[in-house]
Design an enzyme around this catalytic site. Structure first.
Site, PDB file in Angstrom:
ATOM      1  N   GLU A 189       0.740  -1.099   0.059  1.00 13.24           N
ATOM      2  CA  GLU A 189      -0.152   0.071  -0.104  1.00 13.24           C
ATOM      3  C   GLU A 189       0.826   1.173   0.001  1.00 13.24           C
ATOM      4  OE1 GLU A 189      -2.622  -3.216   0.903  1.00 13.24           O
ATOM      5  OE2 GLU A 189      -0.538  -2.675   1.706  1.00 13.24           O
ATOM      6  N   HIS A 229     -10.237  -5.127  10.192  1.00 13.39           N
ATOM      7  CA  HIS A 229     -10.778  -5.102   8.991  1.00 13.39           C
ATOM      8  C   HIS A 229     -12.246  -4.194   8.848  1.00 13.39           C
ATOM      9  CE1 HIS A 229      -8.160  -8.130   8.241  1.00 13.39           C
ATOM     10  NE2 HIS A 229      -8.000  -7.917   6.641  1.00 13.39           N
TER      11      HIS A 229
END
Length: 359
Positions: free
Chosen positions: A86, A155
């Site tokens: 990322e 998450h």
């Protein structure tokens, strides 16, 4: 496929979209997933500087199939798979935006964007100001935000308040397919870095898409809320999937208590349509906010502050109410997870408190 309209028809007619309420030349049913896909396809067709980058966006058609078919249409130079890095691909996208391209940077989930927070904020959000207005950064960071179902705390965070606090960023949180299509197109065309917070559970839900919204020219303005349900007794201000829960709560309030609740879908978190909220409160005299973030320093706190600091304060007949997620990392167990976020029943309870209704 020869044009954008063909892409849209292919998406709408696929297994990912339904046409149960469609008719030739009229309103159609389309999933949020396909609305996002159509928005990206139309903007990539319109502007060759637009490209998509992220994990599994190309050959796998997207982790949630949002980018399905884009690689075949636009090629590997404009739909680019990345490693699980990322920080790396976000930095690359920000650099491309500073160089004049228009990247769409997809995160498999915004939880993973924490790995790239320096690039998003220090490199993306602050550059225009720090360059004295000479260096824009036209980029969209998009992907699912908040809890899905049974994927545990790492998450399942809602980043609405996080990004909403940062100068230089625009923050968008769509609900319906029409929201998703019109707002994503607006975000891609906007010269500022934009955080586009989607909801994983909404990807597969179908919504009506008007004839106007089916056009490649359809764009929704950023910073303008939508009144999903007019009302006179109570204002419910919300965004994303909580719009669905708020609408269900409004139905319960109407049927069981003869209460007319106005539901405002903000659509854009920053800039926030404060005038729409104030106008509603002047009519209803009561307001509650509904979101899935943490209660401390969050979306509801900002709504409360805006009302208290505006002329709407003089119209209040009850304190501003908040419905939020629980002050706890999201549990993995599905039964506990259900207790951690707003539901129609919880919203009804908060509404009754604002209306001073007894059980």
């Amino acid at each position: 496929m020869n044009n954008v309209n063909n892409i849209n028809k292919n998406a709408i007619g696929s297994s990912y979209g339904r046409r149960a309420a469609s008719s030739e030349g009229g309103t159609i049913e389309i999933t949020v997933r396909d609305a996002l896909n159509a928005a990206m396809a139309e903007e990539m067709d319109r502007d060759e500087k637009v490209f998509l980058m992220g994990e599994e966006v190309a050959q796998y058609n997207g982790a949630y199939k949002v980018s399905r078919g884009l690689l075949d249409r636009f090629g590997e130079k404009r739909v680019i798979d990345t490693p699980i890095t990322e920080a790396g691909f976000t930095g690359l996208c920000v650099g491309a935006a500073l160089a004049g391209l228009v990247p769409i940077c997809e995160f498999m989930t915004f939880n993973f964007a924490m790995q790239a927070i320096d690039q998003i904020i220090n490199s993306g959000a602050k550059t225009l100001y720090m360059s004295g207005g000479t260096q824009p950064c036209p980029i969209v960071f998009r992907g699912p935000n908040g809890a899905a179902a049974g994927v545990a705390a790492q998450h399942s965070q809602d980043y609405t308040a996080w990004y909403g606090a940062i100068p230089g960023l625009k923050v968008v949180s769509p609900y319906s397919a029409e929201d998703a299509k019109g707002l994503l197109k607006a975000a891609i065309r906007d010269p500022n870095p934009t955080i586009f917070l989607e909801n994983e559970i909404l990807y597969g839900e179908s919504f009506p898409l008007s004839v106007e919204a089916q056009s490649p020219d359809f764009v929704l303005p950023l910073g303008k809320a939508k009144i999903e349900r007019p009302g006179t007794d109570l204002t419910i201000v919300t965004h994303s999937r909580n719009t669905e829960f708020s609408l269900k709560a409004a139905e319960i309030l109407q049927k069981q208590y003869n209460v007319s609740a106005e539901v405002i879908n903000l659509r854009t978190i920053k800039p926030m349509d404060i005038p729409a909220i104030v106008k509603s409160v002047k009519k209803t005299n009561r307001i509650i906010s509904v979101d899935s973030g943490f209660p401390a320093f969050g979306f509801g706190s900002e709504i409360c502050a805006q009302i208290m600091e505006s002329e709407a304060f003089d119209y209040l007949d009850a304190p501003v109410g908040r419905v939020t997620g629980a002050e706890v990392p999201t549990p993995y167990a599905i039964q506990l997870e259900e207790f951690s976020f707003p539901t129609p029943d919880i919203i009804v309870k908060a509404a009754k408190s604002a209306l001073y209704l007894e059980d």
